[in-house]
Design a protein around this motif. Sequence first.
Motif, short mmCIF file in Angstrom:
data_model
loop_
_atom_site.label_atom_id
_atom_site.label_comp_id
_atom_site.label_asym_id
_atom_site.label_seq_id
_atom_site.Cartn_x
_atom_site.Cartn_y
_atom_site.Cartn_z
N LEU A 191 4.40 10.00 -17.06
CA LEU A 191 5.60 10.23 -17.86
C LEU A 191 5.25 11.02 -19.11
O LEU A 191 6.00 11.92 -19.53
CB LEU A 191 6.24 8.89 -18.24
N ARG A 192 4.11 10.71 -19.71
CA ARG A 192 3.68 11.46 -20.90
C ARG A 192 3.53 12.95 -20.57
O ARG A 192 3.96 13.80 -21.35
CB ARG A 192 2.36 10.90 -21.42
N GLU A 193 2.93 13.25 -19.44
CA GLU A 193 2.74 14.66 -19.07
C GLU A 193 4.08 15.35 -18.87
O GLU A 193 4.30 16.48 -19.34
CB GLU A 193 1.89 14.76 -17.80
N ILE A 194 5.00 14.69 -18.18
CA ILE A 194 6.33 15.27 -17.96
C ILE A 194 7.01 15.58 -19.29
O ILE A 194 7.55 16.67 -19.50
CB ILE A 194 7.19 14.32 -17.11
N LEU A 195 6.98 14.60 -20.20
CA LEU A 195 7.69 14.76 -21.47
C LEU A 195 7.00 15.74 -22.41
O LEU A 195 7.65 16.63 -22.99
CB LEU A 195 7.81 13.40 -22.15
N GLU A 196 5.69 15.60 -22.59
CA GLU A 196 5.03 16.34 -23.66
C GLU A 196 4.64 17.76 -23.26
O GLU A 196 4.63 18.65 -24.12
CB GLU A 196 3.82 15.54 -24.17
N VAL A 197 4.29 17.98 -21.99
CA VAL A 197 4.05 19.37 -21.57
C VAL A 197 5.36 20.14 -21.64
O VAL A 197 5.41 21.28 -22.11
CB VAL A 197 3.45 19.41 -20.16
N GLY A 198 6.45 19.50 -21.20
CA GLY A 198 7.75 20.14 -21.29
C GLY A 198 8.16 20.40 -22.74
O GLY A 198 8.72 21.45 -23.06
N ALA A 199 7.86 19.45 -23.62
CA ALA A 199 8.20 19.63 -25.04
C ALA A 199 7.46 20.81 -25.64
O ALA A 199 8.04 21.61 -26.39
CB ALA A 199 7.86 18.35 -25.81
N ALA A 200 6.18 20.93 -25.33
CA ALA A 200 5.40 22.06 -25.86
C ALA A 200 5.93 23.38 -25.35
O ALA A 200 6.07 24.36 -26.12
CB ALA A 200 3.92 21.89 -25.48
N ARG A 201 6.28 23.43 -24.06
CA ARG A 201 6.82 24.67 -23.50
C ARG A 201 8.16 25.03 -24.16
O ARG A 201 8.40 26.18 -24.53
CB ARG A 201 7.00 24.51 -21.98
N MET A 202 9.03 24.04 -24.31
CA MET A 202 10.35 24.30 -24.90
C MET A 202 10.23 24.69 -26.36
O MET A 202 10.95 25.58 -26.84
CB MET A 202 11.22 23.06 -24.75
N ALA A 203 9.31 24.05 -27.10
CA ALA A 203 9.13 24.39 -28.51
C ALA A 203 8.67 25.84 -28.65
O ALA A 203 9.10 26.56 -29.55
CB ALA A 203 8.12 23.44 -29.15
N ALA A 204 7.77 26.27 -27.77
CA ALA A 204 7.28 27.65 -27.82
C ALA A 204 8.37 28.65 -27.46
O ALA A 204 8.33 29.81 -27.90
CB ALA A 204 6.08 27.82 -26.89
N GLY A 205 9.34 28.21 -26.68
CA GLY A 205 10.41 29.12 -26.25
C GLY A 205 11.53 29.28 -27.26
O GLY A 205 12.43 30.08 -27.05
N ARG A 206 11.45 28.52 -28.36
CA ARG A 206 12.48 28.60 -29.39
C ARG A 206 12.01 29.47 -30.56
O ARG A 206 10.82 29.65 -30.77
CB ARG A 206 12.82 27.21 -29.92
N SER A 207 12.98 29.98 -31.29
CA SER A 207 12.66 30.67 -32.55
C SER A 207 12.70 29.63 -33.66
O SER A 207 13.79 29.26 -34.14
CB SER A 207 13.68 31.78 -32.83
N LEU A 208 11.53 29.13 -34.04
CA LEU A 208 11.48 28.05 -35.00
C LEU A 208 11.78 28.56 -36.41
O LEU A 208 11.36 29.65 -36.80
CB LEU A 208 10.10 27.39 -34.99
N GLY A 209 12.50 27.76 -37.16
CA GLY A 209 12.75 28.09 -38.55
C GLY A 209 11.52 27.82 -39.40
O GLY A 209 10.54 27.23 -38.94
#
Length: 240
Positions: free
Chosen positions: A113-131
Amino acid sequence: MDSEPDPAPTAETLLRPVRLGNAFEDTVARLLETIRLGVLAPGESLPPERELAVRLGVSRDTVREAIKSLADAGYLQSRRGRYGGTFLAEQLPTPRAAGVRLDRADIDDALRLREILEVGAARMAAGRSLGEVEAATLRNRLADVRAATSEDYRRLDSRLHLAIAEAAGSPSLVPLVAENRMRVNALLDQIPLLQRNIAHSDEQHQAIVEAILAGDEQAAADAMCAHLAGSAALLHGFLD
């Protein structure tokens, strides 16, 4: 009549090459697997460092660091002199949490579950334009965990991982990561903090944050996946 083959694993089959991305953690896990499965008896010596390095496909420095970490944790003893070497402790440590004994399925469930959540989180964070605030938060959380004392490491490590979840931009994700992190921390609290693992984790944290800030989704996901694999190797090594 021919005797039945011995089904017990041997040191030769267990001490196999490791994944070089997490060489230290996997070396510790391989040695622990050999110890905890009873392939070597209490007080029995490990193969020489040079031989272990060849079997595991790692450097002698990595083997030496793994042996030192397991000696510090009470699993191994080093003796000097003509009959010196590295030996199993006569009595192995037990998990820290009294009365708690999780099987592999329990550990696997939390880590998958950690891999599903946190790998996905890292990918999604990189795909955003962070403020600027989000980017600064990631940098600050990274700096905090890199400067953490052993006593404060788990807490600051958790804060960094939660900041990455927040940077993914899905408010519903954060409580899921937080709940899973509580499960993972309960497991991590049962194993010793290994200084070489902390140093390696710091390098991986740096790679994750840099990939997110650079907008490289695949690199962020790969770096997080490698980071989680190192933790998983240690947890299975100590707790299985």
